[in-house]
Design a protein around this motif. Structure first.
Motif, short mmCIF file in Angstrom:
data_model
loop_
_atom_site.label_atom_id
_atom_site.label_comp_id
_atom_site.label_asym_id
_atom_site.label_seq_id
_atom_site.Cartn_x
_atom_site.Cartn_y
_atom_site.Cartn_z
N LEU A 68 -1.37 -3.34 13.44
CA LEU A 68 -1.85 -3.91 12.17
C LEU A 68 -0.78 -3.84 11.08
CD1 LEU A 68 -5.47 -2.53 12.05
CD2 LEU A 68 -4.76 -4.86 12.49
N THR A 69 0.03 -2.77 11.12
CA THR A 69 1.10 -2.67 10.12
C THR A 69 2.07 -3.82 10.26
OG1 THR A 69 0.93 -0.29 10.32
CG2 THR A 69 2.84 -1.14 9.18
N GLY A 72 0.48 -7.02 9.17
CA GLY A 72 0.43 -7.12 7.71
C GLY A 72 1.77 -7.53 7.13
N TYR A 73 2.83 -6.85 7.59
CA TYR A 73 4.16 -7.21 7.10
C TYR A 73 4.49 -8.64 7.46
CZ TYR A 73 5.78 -2.71 5.39
OH TYR A 73 5.95 -1.57 4.65
N LEU A 470 -0.11 1.09 6.41
CA LEU A 470 -0.26 -0.35 6.15
C LEU A 470 0.20 -0.72 4.75
CD1 LEU A 470 -2.73 0.52 8.20
CD2 LEU A 470 -3.23 -1.85 7.96
N GLY A 472 -0.71 -3.00 2.63
CA GLY A 472 -1.74 -3.25 1.62
C GLY A 472 -2.30 -1.95 1.06
N ILE B 20 -6.15 -4.59 5.30
CA ILE B 20 -5.54 -4.50 6.62
C ILE B 20 -4.59 -5.66 6.86
CG2 ILE B 20 -6.05 -4.69 9.07
CD1 ILE B 20 -8.42 -2.96 8.62
N THR B 21 -4.99 -6.87 6.46
CA THR B 21 -4.07 -7.98 6.71
C THR B 21 -2.94 -8.02 5.70
OG1 THR B 21 -5.54 -9.36 5.41
CG2 THR B 21 -5.77 -9.47 7.79
N GLY B 22 -3.01 -7.19 4.65
CA GLY B 22 -1.93 -7.20 3.68
C GLY B 22 -2.10 -8.28 2.63
#
Lengths: 555, 82
Positions: A68-69, A72-73, A470, A472, B20-22
């Motif tokens: 997930l990290t 996200g990036y 993460l 976010g 989570i998805t940023g």
């Protein structure tokens, strides 16, 4: 049977459960003086016996967190490219510096990843850093409120201050960042006598008697022959390493060394080889290779081999493996440079640093370096060791020759802090602070682990990194904590690896139990709300019991 | 009361999705773009599965059942032929 009980009751605060399990692996790694310690401690007084260090924990997060990290990036980088495209086409105004029209055909200045990252990722969450503070950075402080109208490109101060924010980010380990008039009497007197500016370097007319006193005191405090103080901690490293090693020497530095050490090593012109963090097998392999094959092309022997390590690594909170490094150093005849920036004053039963924590004679370390910024509440750095070394540095170091001498009130603050820790001023305030710091550290770390957060590092280090992973969540964590009136420092890429963003807490002796409880309670709630409790290990509850009984016995 | 706590729970789920998805760090219009694209893709997947999956499942079942029925017939045919 009795011996085991004594062992537990006496050393309940000094050892944790993990120590008992790790005895086997510790004694295998270094036949030095670790193996015999466990039996000795039961009847000796534990202050003067070398103590076993707990193992550093670097728990890995579950696999889905890493996935997930990166996802996200990836999404935010895609949007970064999209915004860059809009800026290039002209649909959006570019707030950042840009090349001029005439320069567009030359090599691009702002296209590399670092600038891309800064423009598109860092700018979006920039309000979590560089917050202006308007009080002294004690255990609580005041933060000025600021808002941004254009998504963090510019800020404006609203004029209000957020008061009594609990400070979990300042390197105020022993609480010497204070403005109590009684404690600062001597500092005021020295300012009246000497003024504030020195207007010269140490070599010319800036060598005040107060500087000589300071250096003698630092040498006494550390238990070495001689010491020298400099005005800036970063400059101490970067300007003195070139004076100690040069071309034809080899520097073996840890993977996670601070920028000042890396800069000093690069400036010196010596060959640099990096070994894995705290990994003695990697270090030994490099030493063997270096001694067998010598310098790169000529295969002559190295003039000097210098091993550079830090006492506490500030991003991981891990302690150096000092006894093992000393054994290796003696075996392969290398020199050791120990940077105790975070560990002096903060580790060890009487605050003398990692040498005392491990029960090692400080004269065995060739170069002891440290800073006065963290535990002493002042500014500057020192290098200590044998008299010949320090005398050589006085005349050959760039920082000693060209930098202005330290300002007298700062020097007096350091002197009074050291006297307080040593107990020379007649009170037990210093020792109380050292003990309070280690209690606070153990309390915070054990409670955080219990709650289920992933916390890196050694159980005795006052630097507590809490992993967030993460991207976010990193920004949201810092903002939410500020809303709850707790100031934390979050760190992301490039100071940490890209998948391991973290929040770093610095425990202080000035924090009371209530403050820590408030922080822990808020962390608990926030951790559940945001979902950052990734730990899959749950320690047994017996550990808390030992801490409680020992606390009662002391009071 | 139940509606309120349900609504809060759905809000919290949306908040987790943002973290989570940023997407949480992006500006609102970028969030809208991403949500639109994601919802479109999810809608297309649902529509495709609604239209095609029953047909495919039926065809697959027919194929396998014919294989099973056809097996004893062919062995009988093999035995009967000289």
């Amino acid at each position: 049977m009795i011996r085991a009980d004594e062992h537990h009751l006496r050393n309940g605060t000094l050892k944790a459960h993990s120590d008992q399990k790790q005895q086997g692996s510790n004694s295998l790694k270094n036949g030095f003086h670790v193996a015999g310690k466990v039996q000795k401690n039961a009847n000796g007084d534990s202050f003067h016996q070398p103590r076993v260090r707990g193992e550093d924990s670097f728990e890995e997060a579950p696999m889905y967190v890493a996935v997930l990290t990166y996802m996200g990036y990836g999404i935010v980088i895609l949007f970064g490219y999209f915004r860059d495209f809009l800026r290039a086409v002209g649909l959006e105004k570019c707030h950042q510096a840009q090349e001029r029209e005439e320069q567009k055909d030359f090599v691009p200045l702002y296209q590399d990843f670092e600038n891309f990252y800064k423009r598109n990722l860092y700018m979006r969450v920039r309000d979590n850093w560089n917050r202006p503070i308007c009080s002294l950075p004690g255990p609580v402080f005041d933060v000025m409120e600021r808002v941004s109208d254009d998504y963090n490109w510019t800020f404006r101060l609203t004029g209000k201050t957020i008061e009594n924010v609990i400070n979990m980010g300042s390197y105020n380990y022993l609480g010497f960042a204070e403005n109590n008039v009684d404690f600062l009497k001597t500092v005021a007197e020295e300012t009246r006598q000497y003024g504030v500016g020195v207007c010269s370097t140490r070599q010319e007319l800036g060598n005040l008697s107060i500087h000589e006193n300071l250096e003698q005191l630092v040498a006494e405090f550390l238990g070495v022959e001689s010491a020298m103080a400099f005005g800036m901690g970063f400059a101490t490293n970067s300007m003195n390493i070139p004076a100690l090693v040069g071309k034809g020497c080899l520097i073996l530095s840890d993977e996670l060394n601070h920028t000042s050490l890396i800069l000093g090593a690069r400036l010196s012109g010596a060959t640099i080889r990096v070994f894995k963090h705290n990994n003695m097998q990697s270090l030994e392999k490099l030493l063997k290779e270096a001694i067998c094959s010598g310098q790169p092309r000529t295969h002559r022997g190295w003039k000097k081999i210098l091993i550079m390590v830090e006492g506490i690594y500030s991003m991981e909170g891990s302690l150096v493996r000092l006894p093992e490094i000393l054994a290796l150093k003696k075996k392969y005849k290398a020199y050791l440079y120990l940077d105790e920036a975070h560990s002096i004053g903060a580790v060890g039963p009487t605050g003398r640093g990692v040498t005392e924590h491990f029960g090692v004679d400080p004269n065995e370390v060739d170069v002891l370096m440290g800073t006065f910024t963290k535990s002493f509440g002042a500014a500057g750095g020192y290098i200590a060791g044998k008299k010949e070394l320090v005398d050589y540095l006085r005349s050959h170091s760039h920082s000693a020759m060209y930098a202005t001498a330290m300002s007298p009130p700062v020097v007096e603050q350091i002197i009074r802090a050291i006297k307080c820790i040593m107990g020379v001023d007649g009170t037990t305030e210093g020792q109380r602070r050292v003990r309070q710091l280690s209690e606070n550290t153990r309390y915070l770390r054990s409670r955080l682990k219990e709650m289920g957060f992933i916390v890196y590092g050694n159980q005795d280090s006052p630097v507590v990194p809490l992993l967030l992973y993460l991207p976010g969540k990193v920004g949201e964590f810092s903002r939410a904590m500020l809303k709850r009136k707790i100031g934390v420092v979050v760190v992301g890429f490039p100071a940490t690896p890209i998948a391991e963003a973290r929040a770093r807490f610095c425990v202080s002796a000035a924090h009371t139990r209530e403050m820590l409880d408030k922080v822990l309670q808020n962390l608990d709630e926030l951790g559940d709300h945001i979902r950052v409790k990734f730990s899959r290990r749950r320690p047994s509850h017996r550990q808390e019991l030992y801490n409680e009984t020992d606390f009662e016995r002391d009071s | 009361m139940d509606m309120k706590s349900m609504r809060e729970y759905v809000c919290w789920l949306y908040y987790q999705y943002l973290l989570i998805t940023g997407i949480y760090v992006l500006e609102p219009w970028e969030k809208s773009i991403f949500n639109t694209v994601l919802c479109t893709m999810v809608a297309m997947v649902i529509y495709t599965s609604y239209v095609f999956v029953p047909i495919h499942v039926r065809l697959a079942l027919e194929f396998f059942s014919e294989l099973v029925r056809g097996q004893p017939e062919s062995t009988v045919a093999l035995m009967n032929s000289p």
